[in-house]
Scaffold this motif. Structure first.
Motif, PDB file in Angstrom:
ATOM      1  N   ALA A 111      48.112  47.997  33.805  1.00 55.72           N
ATOM      2  CA  ALA A 111      47.416  48.375  35.022  1.00 55.72           C
ATOM      3  C   ALA A 111      46.455  49.519  34.765  1.00 55.72           C
TER       4      ALA A 111
ATOM      5  N   GLY B 176      42.607  44.885  33.646  1.00 59.35           N
ATOM      6  CA  GLY B 176      43.841  44.393  33.054  1.00 59.35           C
ATOM      7  C   GLY B 176      43.599  43.104  32.293  1.00 59.35           C
TER       8      GLY B 176
ATOM      9  N   SER C 172      45.212  44.746  38.825  1.00 62.55           N
ATOM     10  CA  SER C 172      45.546  44.476  37.428  1.00 62.55           C
ATOM     11  C   SER C 172      45.838  43.001  37.180  1.00 62.55           C
TER      12      SER C 172
END
Length: 346
Positions: free
Chosen positions: A136, A144, A166
């Motif tokens: 994250a 991500g 993320s």
């Protein structure tokens, strides 16, 4: 008559030898038949010669990670507290719903319960308070790798926004394209929810420029956008002053920009817009205009979600539809449309 030595094993009879040989042969034939029919053992079943072990479904690791991250996001959103009508509290409920539905979907697709139990079991490795070096992001930018790690500490709404985003890393859409086609609308709607949540929490995700190779698809999406643009021209006209007019004009600008993008992507496949589109009811007051706004955005959200199943794995349209669905979810929320765990499908 000769005596049998009790220390020696009895000699097999001719009938016994023949019977055992036939049994072994039949067992081998049965094993080969099962293998030929595509039968797979459960992941934890004893290994049987000639019968292959279960092959994971396409995109299984991505789906399981998304399912587990939903549970983590529910806990994170709950930990923020706040009013029951606030965004974190509403997201907590949505993520709990996602956990339940995604688990059922994984089972439907053929993932064994044992695999899901193993994925949800606590890690044997002790956790620490040290933030991870990957996973994250610490800002609202979606950097991500396609699934959240679920280990970064929560430090407020923007940290939760980063966790939501993320799941939208650079491999997310490519991973979405690999899941079974019947699951694409459901999983695409989850990714759209993540993007909408990040935006509403104040740290919107970033999106790559789509590489589009199917102009006819863009043209097929254009008509519903044009109908929404027409409806919001009416909403703006019937919202003469105040915050509602400001919101109506902002929404209209967003939808006009989407229609322009789709026209550009469709190129010669895009026909001219209609002179008008039917409205679900008469709109002559600001209150009616507000009802129309909520109705149109709810319908548009459903239309975009349905379109997710039409891309045949083409990454350009797939990524664009997830982005448009997320943006529609945000617009609808601002007009009072309840947030959904699976935007457009619920």
């Amino acid at each position: 008559m000769p005596q049998v030595d009790p220390g020696m094993p009895p000699c097999p009879t001719r009938r016994g030898v023949l019977t055992a040989g036939v049994g072994l042969a039949l067992g081998s034939v049965a094993a080969m038949s099962l293998a030929a029919c595509g039968i797979r053992l459960e992941d934890d079943a004893p290994r049987v010669p000639l019968i292959p072990t279960r092959a994971p479904i396409s995109g299984e690791a991505f789906l399981i990670a998304l399912w587990r991250h939903s549970d983590d996001l529910a806990e994170r959103a709950t930990s923020l507290g706040g009013a029951a009508t606030g965004v974190p509290a509403r997201l907590a409920g949505l993520h709990r719903r996602q956990v339940s539905v995604l688990q059922a979907e994984l089972l439907r697709l053929g993932v064994p319960q044992k695999v899901l139990d193993d994925a949800s079991a606590p890690s044997a490795t002790p956790t620490t308070t040290t933030p991870p070096t990957t996973g994250a992001p610490t800002t609202g930018t979606a950097t991500g790798t396609g699934t959240g790690t679920g280990t970064a500490p929560v430090a407020g709404p923007k940290a939760l926004a980063a966790e939501e985003a993320s799941d939208l890393g650079p491999t997310a859409i490519a991973s979405l394209a690999t899941v079974p086609s019947s699951a694409v609308p459901l999983i695409g709607s989850v990714l759209a929810q993540r993007a909408a949540a990040a935006t509403l929490l104040g740290a919107p995700a970033t999106w790559p420029e789509p590489a589009w190779s199917a102009p006819s698809l863009a043209a097929s999406y254009l008509e519903s956008t044009r109908a929404a643009v027409y409806a919001f021209e009416v909403v703006a006209a019937q919202s003469p002053t105040g915050a509602q007019r400001t919101l109506a004009l902002a929404t209209l600008t967003t939808l006009e920009s989407r229609a322009s993008e789709q026209e550009s992507l469709a190129s010669a496949s895009a026909g001219p817009p209609a002179l008008g589109y039917p409205l679900p009811f008469a709109v002559t007051t600001p209150a009616a205009a507000r009802r129309l706004a909520a109705r149109v955005l709810t319908d548009l959200r459903a239309s975009v979600a349905r379109d997710l199943g039409s891309t045949n794995g083409d990454l350009g349209p797939l990524g664009a539809l997830v982005q448009w669905l997320a943006a529609t979810e945000v617009l609808g929320s601002r007009w009072g449309v309840p947030l959904a765990a699976f935007p457009g499908l619920t």
